[in-house]
Design a protein around this motif. Sequence first.
Motif, PDB file in Angstrom:
ATOM      1  N   PRO A  48      22.159 110.844  32.220  1.00  0.00           N
ATOM      2  CA  PRO A  48      21.677 111.848  31.252  1.00  0.00           C
ATOM      3  C   PRO A  48      20.355 112.059  30.653  1.00  0.00           C
ATOM      4  N   PRO A  49      19.905 113.000  29.812  1.00  0.00           N
ATOM      5  CA  PRO A  49      21.091 113.915  29.004  1.00  0.00           C
ATOM      6  C   PRO A  49      22.172 113.775  29.346  1.00  0.00           C
ATOM      7  N   ILE A 100      32.434 113.872  29.476  1.00  0.00           N
ATOM      8  CA  ILE A 100      31.041 113.085  29.620  1.00  0.00           C
ATOM      9  C   ILE A 100      30.253 114.820  30.955  1.00  0.00           C
ATOM     10  N   GLN A 101      29.291 115.130  30.616  1.00  0.00           N
ATOM     11  CA  GLN A 101      28.556 116.264  31.710  1.00  0.00           C
ATOM     12  C   GLN A 101      27.124 115.687  31.390  1.00  0.00           C
ATOM     13  N   CYS A 102      26.713 115.374  32.816  1.00  0.00           N
ATOM     14  CA  CYS A 102      25.344 115.099  32.893  1.00  0.00           C
ATOM     15  C   CYS A 102      24.522 116.479  32.460  1.00  0.00           C
ATOM     16  N   HIS A 103      22.722 115.711  32.858  1.00  0.00           N
ATOM     17  CA  HIS A 103      22.003 117.019  32.737  1.00  0.00           C
ATOM     18  C   HIS A 103      22.363 118.378  33.773  1.00  0.00           C
ATOM     19  N   ALA A 104      22.742 118.097  34.365  1.00  0.00           N
ATOM     20  CA  ALA A 104      22.352 119.612  35.332  1.00  0.00           C
ATOM     21  C   ALA A 104      24.229 120.553  35.090  1.00  0.00           C
ATOM     22  N   HIS A 105      24.646 120.077  33.703  1.00  0.00           N
ATOM     23  CA  HIS A 105      26.042 121.010  33.011  1.00  0.00           C
ATOM     24  C   HIS A 105      26.106 122.436  33.227  1.00  0.00           C
ATOM     25  N   ARG A 106      26.696 122.640  34.853  1.00  0.00           N
ATOM     26  CA  ARG A 106      26.818 123.807  35.556  1.00  0.00           C
ATOM     27  C   ARG A 106      28.271 124.032  35.139  1.00  0.00           C
ATOM     28  N   TYR A 107      27.930 125.239  34.701  1.00  0.00           N
ATOM     29  CA  TYR A 107      29.216 126.573  34.479  1.00  0.00           C
ATOM     30  C   TYR A 107      29.362 127.981  34.229  1.00  0.00           C
ATOM     31  N   ASN A 108      30.406 128.522  34.427  1.00  0.00           N
ATOM     32  CA  ASN A 108      30.020 129.877  34.502  1.00  0.00           C
ATOM     33  C   ASN A 108      31.155 130.354  33.882  1.00  0.00           C
ATOM     34  N   GLN A 109      31.124 131.870  33.894  1.00  0.00           N
ATOM     35  CA  GLN A 109      32.124 132.709  33.230  1.00  0.00           C
ATOM     36  C   GLN A 109      32.091 134.141  33.465  1.00  0.00           C
TER      37      GLN A 109
END
Length: 278
Positions: A182-183, A266-275
């Motif tokens: 977290p966060p 739950i997703q950690c603070h390093a919320h990695r995504y791409n579109q």
Amino acid sequence: MREISSAEITQAVKKMAMTAACDLEPDILDALLKARDTETGFLAKNAIEMLLANADIASREKMPICQDTGICVLFVSLGQDVHISGDLDDAIQQGVRDGYREGYLRASVCDPLTRKNTGTNTPAIVHVELVPGDSLKLSFLPKGCGSENMSGLTMLPPSAGISGVVEFVTEKVVAAGPNPCPPVVVGVGMGGTFEKAAYLAKKSLLRPVGTPSARQDVAALEKEILAAINARGLGVQGLGGINTALAVHIEVFPSHIASLPVAVNIQCHAHRYNQVVL
């Protein structure tokens, strides 16, 4: 009918894999900055500073922001007026293989029984939805399992009501402690069936962090659960404070009258995504 080549899809997935591992999107960085500025605890504020410094180094040096570069989940919105020359799934899997190899990213996927690593970080998990139009939208979510392992699902009786949903989600996040780093961003799926709720919880993580649901009652519930989680004081990295969660995103779907499925992802603070849209 618009034609999109499988080679174009492979290149797009490869680029997303390499970029997402190193660069956080502006919405998650903004959420971390806001958490830093509102945090009152010295340890928690200092921890967020280190998370932001880590994100900055990863982006500048093009190094993975975390050693866990995740199992790849792709959400595909396929326009009904699109024809793909080649095999869609093969194109995506090749993109993941190329991206992880050329980006020097850790391969983390293995057989569940033998635990033998596939060596390519494939197969990726692919969800396809048919939508109107002639475009193809690819949403890439590399999911680290420190946070993924803290997921949960329950089949509540409808009599549990909203209070039952708030209690389940809050307890799930707090019980996870520091394990999901977290966060966190909390994805929640409500309704549908057992598997639909889990799908919705993960899909909700694609929404820009902190963007409320378009439904006012759902948005109000997101706000209520976020406040309940942060009031418990777990805090950044479990060090205490007011920012255990940065946001709660809820997606809903009609359910059977005798059932209320609720899933938490739950997703950690390093919320990695791409579109990308082709």
